[in-house]
Design a protein around this motif. Sequence first.
Motif, PDB file in Angstrom:
ATOM      1  N   LYS A 173       3.850  -0.971  -7.979  1.00  0.00           N
ATOM      2  CA  LYS A 173       4.941  -0.187  -7.347  1.00  0.00           C
ATOM      3  C   LYS A 173       6.492  -0.539  -7.840  1.00  0.00           C
ATOM      4  O   LYS A 173       6.731  -1.849  -7.771  1.00  0.00           O
ATOM      5  N   PRO A 174       7.073   0.553  -8.118  1.00  0.00           N
ATOM      6  CA  PRO A 174       8.437   0.475  -8.569  1.00  0.00           C
ATOM      7  C   PRO A 174       9.306  -0.374  -7.452  1.00  0.00           C
ATOM      8  O   PRO A 174       9.264   0.011  -6.491  1.00  0.00           O
ATOM      9  N   THR A 175      10.054  -1.377  -8.167  1.00  0.00           N
ATOM     10  CA  THR A 175      10.844  -2.263  -7.195  1.00  0.00           C
ATOM     11  C   THR A 175      11.913  -1.742  -6.412  1.00  0.00           C
ATOM     12  O   THR A 175      12.452  -1.969  -5.152  1.00  0.00           O
ATOM     13  N   ARG A 176      12.597  -0.469  -7.105  1.00  0.00           N
ATOM     14  CA  ARG A 176      13.587   0.014  -6.737  1.00  0.00           C
ATOM     15  C   ARG A 176      13.330   1.687  -5.984  1.00  0.00           C
ATOM     16  O   ARG A 176      14.234   2.199  -5.698  1.00  0.00           O
ATOM     17  N   PHE A 177      11.891   1.872  -5.785  1.00  0.00           N
ATOM     18  CA  PHE A 177      11.548   3.055  -5.053  1.00  0.00           C
ATOM     19  C   PHE A 177      12.033   2.837  -3.704  1.00  0.00           C
ATOM     20  O   PHE A 177      11.877   2.106  -2.980  1.00  0.00           O
TER      21      PHE A 177
END
Length: 348
Positions: free
Chosen positions: A234-238
């Motif tokens: 999962k993208p850390t900045r999502f």
Amino acid sequence: MEDCDMPEANVYGFQARRPKTERLLTLMKEIHKQEDLTPKRLAEKLGVSERTVYRYLRLLENNDLLAKRYSRRQRQYVLEPQTSLEPIRFTPQEALALEIAASNPAIMQGSIFAKDLQSAMNKIRSMLDAATQREVERLKQHVSIDTDTYANYFAFQTIMLTLQNAFALRRKVRIRYWAASTNQEEEIIIHPLHLTFREHHWYLLAFSERHGEVRLFRVSRIREAEMLPQKFRKPTRFDPDTWFERSWGVWGKTDEVIVKIKFSPRVAHIVKDTHGRRFYKMEMQPDGSMICTAETYGTKEISWWILSWGADAEVLEPEYLRQEFAKVTQAMAALYTPQTAAGTHEGV
């Protein structure tokens, strides 16, 4: 009278006389803490023998109040992933709040929560005494929620369940998706990130490997969904809140546009009361009209909304949107312009 065990001497030599119910609740709390759960330590905490600890554990398990196993490697009890919570008492008002929330069609009509929520509500209802049940039924006559859904999500239960499992396991999903923009079905491998209910529909935010970016998918347009063995990170900045931050409806992360609209005196106060939070500036005019300014992703969704106000809403900015509205309103006027005798349509 409260059921009590016979006093038992623990390793410290004192007698424990707490009621059995209190001991069982304490035991459940200690196990949920996941700290130093050896039989000896639990016996010390409860003031009972290790033999009684085993008897309590069997009692809780037989009543589906606990699911645990003993880890030989850790030399202590650990909870299984699926376990039950401690008994909880509800006031009539609390039970009513849960009943009303559970009646929300957005949740109960085929969502990933529907089955578990229905099961939970059945358990809660079965635990209410007759007087509380009557009070809840009486209060329900005065409160309701109607969040309509524009699709039958019972037909998508298999797809919703696949997405639920993919969320839990961080697994990729292959979907067959009907794209409204092209009127065609596409096969896409996605990384499911967030499920949200907006504008009467369930939507899925997911990274699309085909497009190389996070995109929005309406669940009712997913024809098939297959969970793949490959995992994703999962993208850390999502952040879904950031995605919809300037969305007028559900579309997000497109070009940001400043839109200025003038509302007539007839609807100005209605717009202010019902949609004021959507604008970052509202200016009342001497004649009673109101000029509102919004920052939104794109103009398509807000355009549909502005048109719903008819002649009571005038686009002031941007200029290109004002020109588009001029073309649309001219085309609409042409539809309702009386035709000449030779040009009238039969059957109208």
